[in-house]
Design an enzyme around this catalytic site. Structure first.
Site, short mmCIF file in Angstrom:
data_model
loop_
_atom_site.label_atom_id
_atom_site.label_comp_id
_atom_site.label_asym_id
_atom_site.label_seq_id
_atom_site.Cartn_x
_atom_site.Cartn_y
_atom_site.Cartn_z
N ASP A 1 55.04 28.64 78.81
CA ASP A 1 55.11 28.33 77.37
C ASP A 1 53.70 28.23 76.83
OD1 ASP A 1 57.81 28.24 77.60
OD2 ASP A 1 58.01 26.08 77.31
N ASP B 1 70.56 32.52 74.45
CA ASP B 1 70.75 31.10 74.76
C ASP B 1 72.22 30.79 74.56
OD1 ASP B 1 68.04 31.00 75.09
OD2 ASP B 1 67.61 29.94 73.22
#
Lengths: 257, 220
Positions: A11, A130
């Site tokens: 990230d 997701d």
């Protein structure tokens, strides 16, 4: 034999890796290019940068990072996060990314998947899904915005649609399992992997190395994405691969630790 | 690396307008080549080797090669047995015909390009994506210096594979979905791979480095 792929995910926010990565050999644990290099030396099969930068002005930083990483690392690199247009995608590919991952932008504008895959090739376009179990319909639903916003799409239908539109690969994250460290969502992964021709990368829930075995064998995933179990030095990539090899999962061993 | 740059082999990396060649360019720079991207055949005048890193759709590739005057140049270059390295679509485009869009290829090598066909139930994925073994039956080869001929993995991403009409062209082979396909060809100073050495970490770079070494040998 084709090896399963172990893919660390970083990230990145405004040019820095945010979830603290603890590699003792690294002087700067926030430098994405240095971490990428360390993972390459450990034998990572691919790498994903997820850009969680909020503002578009900071996106230029991401391009620089991709350039820097690509000039040092000779393995496939995927960049995701905030890419909304064919131009955004082209910029990242030109900077040295091999693939881009589209998530919310694909849900808001499915045509983007079709346009970008026909322009750059299916192999460049990963669609990130997701998904979260929806008890009211007894199946998984697609969510956006980090699992906060439900969409109209059911995961299975959406997976088939984006593949039909040209996605070369799916990056599937279980919002139920993510962060639990209790294992990947085998049912979700297997359901989607058996429904599409393209490879499925499983993500969310890895807590130990047996979890990787389960999602690759029973979940039929072609690859696993993992962050924290590698970042915090719990396991090296090589240890994970040795464990998979003992379970008869085909892996690429580079003989490094 | 600066000391060697005077004698560094000069290679041209063919850019026919499909975009991202930079990973190939960076990899050749990393192994010490004087590598430049070339858009027009006349830029090849002072080059020792031509690298053809194809990507995207073969229909567009063939059209762009024609428009930019590369088609005859490529044929002549290979005909003269000048050093050549093709990658992925840069392998496939060399053959007579491709099932992808029923396209005529360059016809430099005899044979055709076919699509993988597996049922959904088989669980065999298309594209063939990831690291797979490449077996080089003739392991005694300077190009394989430091590369185990039966035990190295390289990075693949493709849905089509080549089927040479001459067995002698097959340099490396790979198994996928219960079948064995040709993953590298070689004829004289021409080599071409279905896999991506520039994405194959240490072993991929080694193959590029070995290719450069053969240039130094042949040029004295």
């Amino acid at each position: 034999m084709l090896s399963v792929r172990i893919i660390p995910c970083l990230d990145v926010n405004a040019g820095r890796v945010v979830k603290g990565v603890r590699f003792k050999e690294l002087r700067d644990a926030g430098d994405p290019a240095a971490i990428a290099k360390a993972y390459e030396q450990q034998g990572a099969d691919e790498l994903v940068f997820l850009d969680i930068t909020a503002s578009s002005s900071e996106r230029d930083i991401m391009r620089d990072i991709v350039e820097k990483t690509a000039s040092q690392c000779f393995m496939p690199l995927t960049v995701g996060g905030g890419l909304r247009s064919v131009e955004n995608i082209r910029d990242m590919l030109n900077a040295g990314a091999d693939k881009v991952s589209l998530n919310t932008a694909a849900v808001l504008n499915p045509e983007l998947v079709s346009e970008s895959s026909s322009r750059f090739g299916n192999q460049c376009i990963v669609v990130a899904i997701d998904a979260k179990w929806d008890p009211s319909v007894q199946t998984w639903r697609v969510y956006t915005h980090g699992g906060r916003k439900p969409t109209e799409f059911l995961a299975l239908d959406w997976a088939r649609e984006v593949v039909r539109r040209g996605a070369g690969e799916l990056l599937l994250t279980s919002m139920d399992a993510d962060g639990t460290k209790a294992g990947y969502d085998i049912g979700l992964t297997r359901t989607l992997a058996e429904a599409v021709e393209v490879p499925v990368i499983a993500s969310g829930g890895a807590g130990n190395l047996d979890h990787l075995v389960h999602v690759l064998q029973e979940g039929k995933a072609s690859a696993v994405l993992a962050a924290s179990i590698f970042h915090f030095g719990e396991y090296t990539i090589e240890e994970a691969k040795q464990h998979l090899a003992r379970a008869n999962v085909p892996v690429r061993l580079t003989g490094r630790s | 690396m600066t000391d060697a740059s005077a004698q560094a082999p000069r290679i041209g990396i063919l850019d026919y307008g499909m975009g991202n060649l930079r990973s190939v360019h960076r990899a050749f720079l990393a192994v010490g080549a004087a590598a430049t991207i070339v858009e027009h055949p006349h830029q090849m005048e002072d080059k020792e080797a031509l690298v053809f890193p194809g990507q995207g759709a073969i229909v567009d590739t063939m059209r762009l090669l024609r428009e930019r005057g590369w088609t005859d140049f490529l044929k002549d270059w290979v005909q003269a047995d000048r050093p050549f390295f093709g990658i992925c679509l840069g392998l496939q485009a060399l053959f007579d015909f491709s099932e992808e869009g029923d396209t005529q290829g360059l016809g430099i090598l005899p044979g055709s390009v076919r699509r993988f066909r597996f049922s959904l139930e088989s669980g065999i994925k298309i594209p063939h994506m990831g690291w797979n073994d490449v077996v080089f039956p003739d392991g005694d080869d300077p190009l394989l210096e430091g590369i185990r001929p039966d035990a190295e993995q390289f990075y693949f991403v493709h849905s089509y594979f080549v089927e040479p009409a001459q067995a002698g062209l097959v340099w490396g082979e790979t198994e996928y979905g219960g079948m064995r396909f040709c993953s590298a060809v070689r004829r004289g100073n021409l080599i071409a791979t279905q896999f991506h050495p520039e994405k194959s970490q240490e072993m991929g770079l080694r193959l590029y480095r070995n290719f450069l070494e053969t240039l130094k040998t042949s040029c004295g």
